[in-house]
Design an enzyme around this catalytic site. Structure first.
Site, PDB file in Angstrom:
ATOM      1  N   THR A 156      -3.964 -24.357  12.853  1.00  0.00           N
ATOM      2  CA  THR A 156      -2.991 -23.319  12.455  1.00  0.00           C
ATOM      3  C   THR A 156      -2.845 -22.337  13.623  1.00  0.00           C
ATOM      4  O   THR A 156      -2.083 -22.602  14.538  1.00  0.00           O
ATOM      5  CB  THR A 156      -3.410 -22.600  11.153  1.00  0.00           C
ATOM      6  OG1 THR A 156      -4.723 -22.087  11.290  1.00  0.00           O
ATOM      7  CG2 THR A 156      -3.347 -23.539   9.971  1.00  0.00           C
ATOM      8  N   LYS A 182     -11.092 -26.972  12.490  1.00  0.00           N
ATOM      9  CA  LYS A 182     -10.029 -26.007  12.802  1.00  0.00           C
ATOM     10  C   LYS A 182     -10.415 -24.652  12.260  1.00  0.00           C
ATOM     11  O   LYS A 182     -11.251 -24.548  11.353  1.00  0.00           O
ATOM     12  CB  LYS A 182      -8.672 -26.445  12.261  1.00  0.00           C
ATOM     13  CG  LYS A 182      -8.516 -26.494  10.774  1.00  0.00           C
ATOM     14  CD  LYS A 182      -8.241 -25.222  10.036  1.00  0.00           C
ATOM     15  CE  LYS A 182      -7.174 -24.350  10.641  1.00  0.00           C
ATOM     16  NZ  LYS A 182      -7.028 -23.128   9.762  1.00  0.00           N
ATOM     17  N   THR A 193     -16.854 -23.843   6.989  1.00  0.00           N
ATOM     18  CA  THR A 193     -15.574 -23.252   7.357  1.00  0.00           C
ATOM     19  C   THR A 193     -14.425 -24.189   7.133  1.00  0.00           C
ATOM     20  O   THR A 193     -14.574 -25.394   7.165  1.00  0.00           O
ATOM     21  CB  THR A 193     -15.513 -22.817   8.817  1.00  0.00           C
ATOM     22  OG1 THR A 193     -14.388 -21.936   8.929  1.00  0.00           O
ATOM     23  CG2 THR A 193     -15.292 -23.956   9.765  1.00  0.00           C
ATOM     24  N   GLU A 279      -9.279 -16.087  17.387  1.00  0.00           N
ATOM     25  CA  GLU A 279      -8.079 -15.294  17.674  1.00  0.00           C
ATOM     26  C   GLU A 279      -8.392 -14.187  18.679  1.00  0.00           C
ATOM     27  O   GLU A 279      -9.171 -13.290  18.415  1.00  0.00           O
ATOM     28  CB  GLU A 279      -7.520 -14.721  16.371  1.00  0.00           C
ATOM     29  CG  GLU A 279      -6.923 -15.825  15.501  1.00  0.00           C
ATOM     30  CD  GLU A 279      -6.596 -15.403  14.090  1.00  0.00           C
ATOM     31  OE1 GLU A 279      -5.925 -16.179  13.393  1.00  0.00           O
ATOM     32  OE2 GLU A 279      -7.013 -14.310  13.673  1.00  0.00           O
ATOM     33  N   ASN A 403      -2.827 -11.094  14.420  1.00  0.00           N
ATOM     34  CA  ASN A 403      -2.906 -10.876  12.976  1.00  0.00           C
ATOM     35  C   ASN A 403      -1.881  -9.886  12.449  1.00  0.00           C
ATOM     36  O   ASN A 403      -1.620  -9.833  11.259  1.00  0.00           O
ATOM     37  CB  ASN A 403      -4.323 -10.480  12.581  1.00  0.00           C
ATOM     38  CG  ASN A 403      -5.211 -11.693  12.614  1.00  0.00           C
ATOM     39  OD1 ASN A 403      -4.965 -12.646  11.894  1.00  0.00           O
ATOM     40  ND2 ASN A 403      -6.188 -11.688  13.504  1.00  0.00           N
ATOM     41  N   SER A 408       5.092 -13.867  10.384  1.00  0.00           N
ATOM     42  CA  SER A 408       6.480 -13.525  10.738  1.00  0.00           C
ATOM     43  C   SER A 408       7.022 -14.493  11.764  1.00  0.00           C
ATOM     44  O   SER A 408       6.389 -15.431  12.170  1.00  0.00           O
ATOM     45  CB  SER A 408       6.551 -12.085  11.225  1.00  0.00           C
ATOM     46  OG  SER A 408       5.553 -11.828  12.178  1.00  0.00           O
TER      47      SER A 408
END
Lengths: 408, 408
Positions: A156, A182, A193, A279, A403, A408
């Site tokens: 993702t 992932k 996870t 991230e 994040n 969006s």
């Protein structure tokens, strides 16, 4: 931005006898992206899994848990990205069942032999019609050499695929272990996870596999954290097809230790890859707590350090602002902590001892370590002999950007 | 960046009879900045305080706790910014004692009548000689009208001063309550926050004041969080000079409720101002958890939401990614949570119910609320009648910048 994330050459990824993988573009969130992945296993395969302890367990997680409680004889996994099917109530369960139903008809399997997995946005209805429409495409694509593509198709916000493969020889027979994972945010697994799949062609007795998957999760996926946010969809699955001819009946079996060690090594590497590609991560941080009287105490302190936004931003800035680590240790919830007995190292540099700064500590030594992409924080408590290690990353502008923009 | 932080007109700040304040520039971290603040109280004043539960309690916190345990008859507070004197061991204690010793000689007080406070960087030695050299300057500056300057001189990464003042009339006598606070990061008070000082000219019996300060902290400073990092230096102090002639002996006294209510209102406003001026904050978030069976359950859930980096970045982005709130509720550690009974509102918009999205929820309603600078998140658990409210802020690029650059 990933930190030293090794992507093996495709030739170093060994297929696992008894496992086929098929991938399709279902257009779940955006068109033109591989977002649906099918794993199909040979008859006689054993599957075990561990799942998130989040009370908002996603619909597919609930189905996996109930099916694995009833039987380990699983023949297929179906995994979608783009939607987590979590926080979706009874309707979400129905949509996950429908996915399995369609697949069971197309493959000629029982519904109960299929496990569904979802990852993506929470609280939005699963577009099940797009998924069922793409199932035949997955089946047509089935191929034992598609592990590398599967590592991509389950991503993702991951920037890189996470894959690991090993072989060992036992009694002259080659045993293969290959896995993919992932995850990059909402990572603080509390069983495992979202998503880790490890397959081997060893034959592992179902009762043993059930115990083994928990043990492995506790040494790998349950020891990583990015942001402390335990996901609704965490799932870690071990698949044993038995095609190598090597058998492991119980913990006394001659090959038990070798198989356990290799499975754990693959799971740990896959778990660490999630942190390396977290991230916005720019640093890979190992937090080792020694001399605890229990795992619980060691983990409380390790996670307090790992989750502190102030510690994480100091790592991002390469700033040896080490008082922040002491503060985190101090509020970790170990009420009778003797700060005078505690020592703190950055790699091999002793930073603090006897409740204060080590008199020999020099700022430039701390600075040098903080600039490295990989840093070991070690804390010794002087309370006992238990150690625990947790893996995490720093906290950067990029984390906020990712994040604040996701969805969006 | 502060969110609706009201700075009252200087004329609306009432001095408290029996309290004088003196400020100096000691050059602790940088020259030319007010960084040393002295509060001096009239004889007969009662003082009570609550302090951080961080195990790395700073040296001044240890001294405050031991002196207040022995006596409430405190005559002066000395507060420095620029250095926290925390993680500094025995040497840190000695430096804090030396500060008090110098001040006691200059003011003709007992050492035990003085409380020291420090805020700033952890793990660095307190430059005590700079502080003692500036003590006479503080004493020369003593003035009952210096509250506004004190709100400035105790600031560190705060962008705005935090001050609140109220008057009430009881039995025809005017009672004044005035307070200041500071703090913007490393904020998750676990007794109180660094630093809150509230003074009143009511006379409050010492035993009662000791209980009252805990009660007030639990309704104000202990209900805010910025980053979940409990500081080593949190201190919340209530001072009662008795100069108004209004007396409160115990919880049955006729004016007890009025005084308690006003003191709590001042403390809550000062606590909320810390959140409004939190590092990088662009939104002020109120998290109210209703229908819990205990405060503990309500607070677990409120803090899980308040500390989730994913929830905080979604607020920053004005993105109604509300699944992240459900995920946080789910991992809050309430093991028998019935997700089917739970409801979630953003202001007056019902977002989730019965384990999933409310069928009438429209994304544009969520979007509208998320764009506001002040947002109420309300969760109803269906387990009991207890409510708790926690105040927090969003998580922005600016937070990372501030904390990656702090110290340099």
């Amino acid at each position: 931005m990933a930190v030293n994330l090794n992507i093996p050459d495709e030739s170093a990824i060994y297929p696992v006898a008894g496992v086929e993988i098929g991938i399709a573009q279902a257009g779940i969130k955006k068109p033109g992206r591989d977002d649906l992945t099918l794993f199909k296993f040979t008859p006689g395969t054993s599957v075990a899994g561990v799942f998130t302890r989040n009370r908002f367990r996603a619909a597919p997680v609930q189905i996996c848990e109930s099916r694995l409680a009833a039987s380990n004889a699983i023949r297929a996994l179906i995994i979608n990205t783009g939607n987590a099917n979590a926080g979706t109530g009874a309707d979400g369960l129905e949509r996950a069942f429908e996915t399995c139903r369609t697949l069971s008809k197309e493959l000629g399997l029982l519904e109960e032999e299929i496990l569904p997995f979802s990852t993506g946005v929470i609280l939005e209805p699963l577009p099940v019609e797009k998924i069922t429409a793409a199932v035949p495409q997955c089946i047509r694509a089935l191929d034992k050499n598609a592990w590398f593509q599967a590592a991509h198709s389950i991503m993702t916000t991951d920037t890189l695929p996470k894959i690991c493969s090993r072989q060992l020889t036992l009694d002259g027979r080659k045993v293969t272990i290959t896995g993919v994972s992932k995850g990059a945010g909402m990572i603080r697994p509390n069983m495992a996870t979202m998503l880790g799949f490890v397959a081997t062609d060893a034959e592992i007795a179902p009762a043993l596999l059930k115990e083994l998957v928990k043990d492995i999760a506790n040494r790998s996926f349950n020891r990583i954290t990015v942001d402390g946010d335990t996901s609704t969809n965490d799932s870690f699955i071990v698949i044993a097809t038995g095609q190598s001819g090597v058998q492991v009946q119980d913990a006394q079996s001659p090959h038990y230790e070798a198989i356990r060690e290799e499975l754990t090594a693959v799971a740990l590497e896959l778990a660490q890859k999630i942190v390396r590609d977290a991230e916005g991560a720019t640093k890979f941080i190992t937090i080792q707590v020694d001399e605890a009287e229990s795992s619980q105490t060691a983990l409380k302190i390790a996670y307090a350090i790992a989750h502190s936004p102030l510690v994480k931003t100091a790592f991002y800035a390469s700033d040896p602002n080490l008082g922040r680590i002491l503060a985190a240790i101090g509020y970790a919830g170990v009420d009778d902590l003797n700060v005078g007995a505690l020592r703190l190292w950055l790699d091999d540099v002793l930073v603090a001892s006897e409740g204060g700064r080590n008199p020999d500590y020099r700022e430039e030594d701390g600075q040098r370590i903080m600039q490295q992409p990989e840093i070991v924080v070690r804390v010794a408590l002087g309370r006992g002999k238990t150690s625990e290690t947790v893996y995490t990353c720093d906290f950067s502008h990029e984390y906020v950007s990712i994040n604040a923009d996701y969805r969006s």
